[in-house]
Design an enzyme around this catalytic site. Sequence first.
Site, PDB file in Angstrom:
ATOM      1  N   GLU A 258      48.883  42.048  31.266  1.00 25.16           N
ATOM      2  CA  GLU A 258      48.081  41.176  30.394  1.00 25.16           C
ATOM      3  C   GLU A 258      47.045  42.074  29.747  1.00 25.16           C
ATOM      4  OE1 GLU A 258      48.563  38.024  29.898  1.00 25.16           O
ATOM      5  OE2 GLU A 258      50.032  37.641  31.472  1.00 25.16           O
TER       6      GLU A 258
ATOM      7  N   CYS B 299      39.637  37.571  26.918  1.00 27.03           N
ATOM      8  CA  CYS B 299      40.840  38.090  26.254  1.00 27.03           C
ATOM      9  C   CYS B 299      41.371  37.086  25.244  1.00 27.03           C
ATOM     10  CB  CYS B 299      41.899  38.412  27.293  1.00 27.03           C
ATOM     11  SG  CYS B 299      42.231  37.027  28.377  1.00 27.03           S
TER      12      CYS B 299
HETATM   13  P1  NAP Z   1      40.576  48.609  32.150  1.00 25.28           P
HETATM   14  O1  NAP Z   1      39.608  49.703  31.999  1.00 25.28           O
HETATM   15  O2  NAP Z   1      41.976  48.844  31.763  1.00 25.28           O
HETATM   16  O3  NAP Z   1      40.469  48.177  33.692  1.00 25.28           O
HETATM   17  C1  NAP Z   1      41.173  47.086  34.204  1.00 25.28           C
HETATM   18  C2  NAP Z   1      41.445  47.299  35.667  1.00 25.28           C
HETATM   19  O4  NAP Z   1      42.293  48.430  35.834  1.00 25.28           O
HETATM   20  C3  NAP Z   1      40.209  47.581  36.518  1.00 25.28           C
HETATM   21  O5  NAP Z   1      40.376  46.952  37.770  1.00 25.28           O
HETATM   22  C4  NAP Z   1      40.225  49.097  36.669  1.00 25.28           C
HETATM   23  O6  NAP Z   1      39.590  49.543  37.842  1.00 25.28           O
HETATM   24  C5  NAP Z   1      41.723  49.340  36.765  1.00 25.28           C
HETATM   25  N1  NAP Z   1      42.149  50.671  36.375  1.00 25.28           N
HETATM   26  C6  NAP Z   1      41.570  51.531  35.521  1.00 25.28           C
HETATM   27  N2  NAP Z   1      42.315  52.655  35.412  1.00 25.28           N
HETATM   28  C7  NAP Z   1      43.383  52.490  36.225  1.00 25.28           C
HETATM   29  C8  NAP Z   1      44.508  53.292  36.553  1.00 25.28           C
HETATM   30  N3  NAP Z   1      44.696  54.490  36.005  1.00 25.28           N
HETATM   31  N4  NAP Z   1      45.406  52.812  37.430  1.00 25.28           N
HETATM   32  C9  NAP Z   1      45.246  51.588  37.973  1.00 25.28           C
HETATM   33  N5  NAP Z   1      44.194  50.781  37.703  1.00 25.28           N
HETATM   34  C10 NAP Z   1      43.288  51.228  36.832  1.00 25.28           C
HETATM   35  O7  NAP Z   1      40.135  47.304  31.362  1.00 25.28           O
HETATM   36  P2  NAP Z   1      38.712  46.612  31.314  1.00 25.28           P
HETATM   37  O8  NAP Z   1      37.860  47.407  30.406  1.00 25.28           O
HETATM   38  O9  NAP Z   1      38.215  46.318  32.693  1.00 25.28           O
HETATM   39  O10 NAP Z   1      39.073  45.206  30.673  1.00 25.28           O
HETATM   40  C11 NAP Z   1      38.900  44.914  29.324  1.00 25.28           C
HETATM   41  C12 NAP Z   1      40.241  44.680  28.677  1.00 25.28           C
HETATM   42  O11 NAP Z   1      40.994  43.729  29.429  1.00 25.28           O
HETATM   43  C13 NAP Z   1      40.115  44.085  27.309  1.00 25.28           C
HETATM   44  O12 NAP Z   1      40.904  44.821  26.430  1.00 25.28           O
HETATM   45  C14 NAP Z   1      40.656  42.675  27.463  1.00 25.28           C
HETATM   46  O13 NAP Z   1      41.270  42.155  26.304  1.00 25.28           O
HETATM   47  C15 NAP Z   1      41.628  42.813  28.565  1.00 25.28           C
HETATM   48  N6  NAP Z   1      41.797  41.542  29.249  1.00 25.28           N
HETATM   49  C16 NAP Z   1      42.986  40.893  29.122  1.00 25.28           C
HETATM   50  C17 NAP Z   1      43.192  39.689  29.760  1.00 25.28           C
HETATM   51  C18 NAP Z   1      44.490  38.954  29.650  1.00 25.28           C
HETATM   52  O14 NAP Z   1      44.702  38.037  30.425  1.00 25.28           O
HETATM   53  N7  NAP Z   1      45.370  39.295  28.737  1.00 25.28           N
HETATM   54  C19 NAP Z   1      42.170  39.133  30.540  1.00 25.28           C
HETATM   55  C20 NAP Z   1      40.981  39.822  30.643  1.00 25.28           C
HETATM   56  C21 NAP Z   1      40.804  41.033  29.997  1.00 25.28           C
HETATM   57  P3  NAP Z   1      38.055  50.061  37.836  1.00 25.28           P
HETATM   58  O15 NAP Z   1      37.218  48.925  37.411  1.00 25.28           O
HETATM   59  O16 NAP Z   1      37.826  50.439  39.254  1.00 25.28           O
HETATM   60  O17 NAP Z   1      38.012  51.198  36.881  1.00 25.28           O
END
Ligand code: NAP
Length: 505
Positions: A256, A295
Amino acid sequence: MQTLRSYVGGQWRAGSGSPQVLLNPATEQPLAQATSEGIDLRAALEHARSKGGPALRALTFAERGALLKSIADALQAERDALLELGIANGGNTRSDAKFDVDGAIGTLLAYAEIGISLGGQGLLLDGEGIQLGRSARFHGQHIALPRHGVAVHVNAFNFPAWGFAEKAATALLAGMPVLSKPATSSAMVAHRAMEVIVGKKLLPEGALSLLVGAPRDLLTHLGPQDVLAFTGSGETGARIRALPNVIAHSVRVNVEADSLNAAVLGADVAPRSDMYELFLKDVVRDMTQKAGQKCTAIRRVIVPKELLEDTRNDLVELLGPIRVGDPADDEVRMGPLATASQRADAREGVKRLLDEGKIVFEKQDLPGKGFFLSPTLIEGGAKAVHEHEVFGPVATLLPYDGHPEKIVTRGNGGLVCSLYSEDQALIEKTVLGVAPYHGRIFLGHPKIELSPGPGTVLPQLVHGGPGRAGGGEELGGARGLAFYMQRVALEGSRPVIQKLIGQKP
Ligand code: NAP
């Protein structure tokens, strides 16, 4: 300062090494620290597979549904404390925090009810039996059973309660143990929810684990019976999909990611009409609720060119009085972004949008401390606005002339598109034109009482979307269980199959 621990292998464990500090994003005050260093993640997964899996599979759907109900009740009893943590650690207003926590409880209850409706069986029938040959004896039946691995859930920072609960509810009801990893920066809510679940012994051992801190090598230990549901940025999603073990073992992955959700105003809608007012209300709500960090929030506001001036003036008027500040103050309508780096990303994104568009609204009087960003309305854009998600209180007004679906589909796949019109021909053409590019289409209507708007994800409907949105699908009532189950076609003698699935031959 509180140290957040992980709950893995049936125990609370604090990691070692240098921790990440969790802040109050409105005041920048440190609240807690967490690290996952030193925790054996391979063992954590194996514990879930070997203890939690068999314990859950021994239960029927109705019994697993009852477990979800007990979690929902326990979180309801803890609601006030969870809301306070959402306000302090998430920068949420009370109303934002309710959206997250009540959404979590509501989704758990919805899946508890699905469990009751599926009843005392342990496997799911998928469709009717099929006669395969000339004689009725040669028979086929699809069934679905829980996979024998562990469901790993990696969540984004913006919905620490709902993200944790919506994924866990579906997986646990399907019969798979869960290891949930909240985003570290806002993990206090999920951590407290887990303390409640563990403290009250609501689940069998190994059924639910929580990893607080960096994922480290977690995903490299996933195997062929495991599944991974990820919510976050498209970039991290792509990295996860490309992990060698994920490819080699065909690990089932659901992503997602982000989305450039569009709200379309029909050319038939008159200014000041109820439909028009509903459209404005939904746009303003999506820009400011959770400071635009949803999102599903509307990013592209697509209006007929004849209504551009009206909508611009009316949105500016509605955004003007919105008070931005520390959400601990009840008068505040919009809080800060979640972290300094999220704000830096959002500022960078606004710059990109301004290469092609112009700002028509932003506030100047923001608090000096904290990660605040003004509600920002931009007008115009040709490329970046369809390619780059600014994850904050930012939306762009785009005029159309003729067919709005041509603009909408330039977003390359989204979670939700909303449409505000009473012109049935326009509705049909637009819906059919944009549907293949979306997971959900919201048809706004002023006669729908208490409409939650397009930004709210309901457990009964699917959530996800193609292309940029990650290609994933979650929820959708009982449909959501499929991700955690293996569909199998049984082919053979009808009485044998019928006995196997508990039907009278
Ligand atoms: P992110 O940086 O990709 O992080 C998301 C999750 O992934 C966090 O728990 C993070 O852990 C973990 N993570 C980071 N690097 C990783 C890796 N290499 N391997 C495994 N896990 C890893 O995203 P974000 O900045 O938190 O979220 C914002 C984005 O999420 C926005 O683009 C938004 O649109 C999207 N979003 C989508 C939905 C949907 O349902 N489609 C819902 C909510 C948000 P850490 O926090 O420990 O780094």
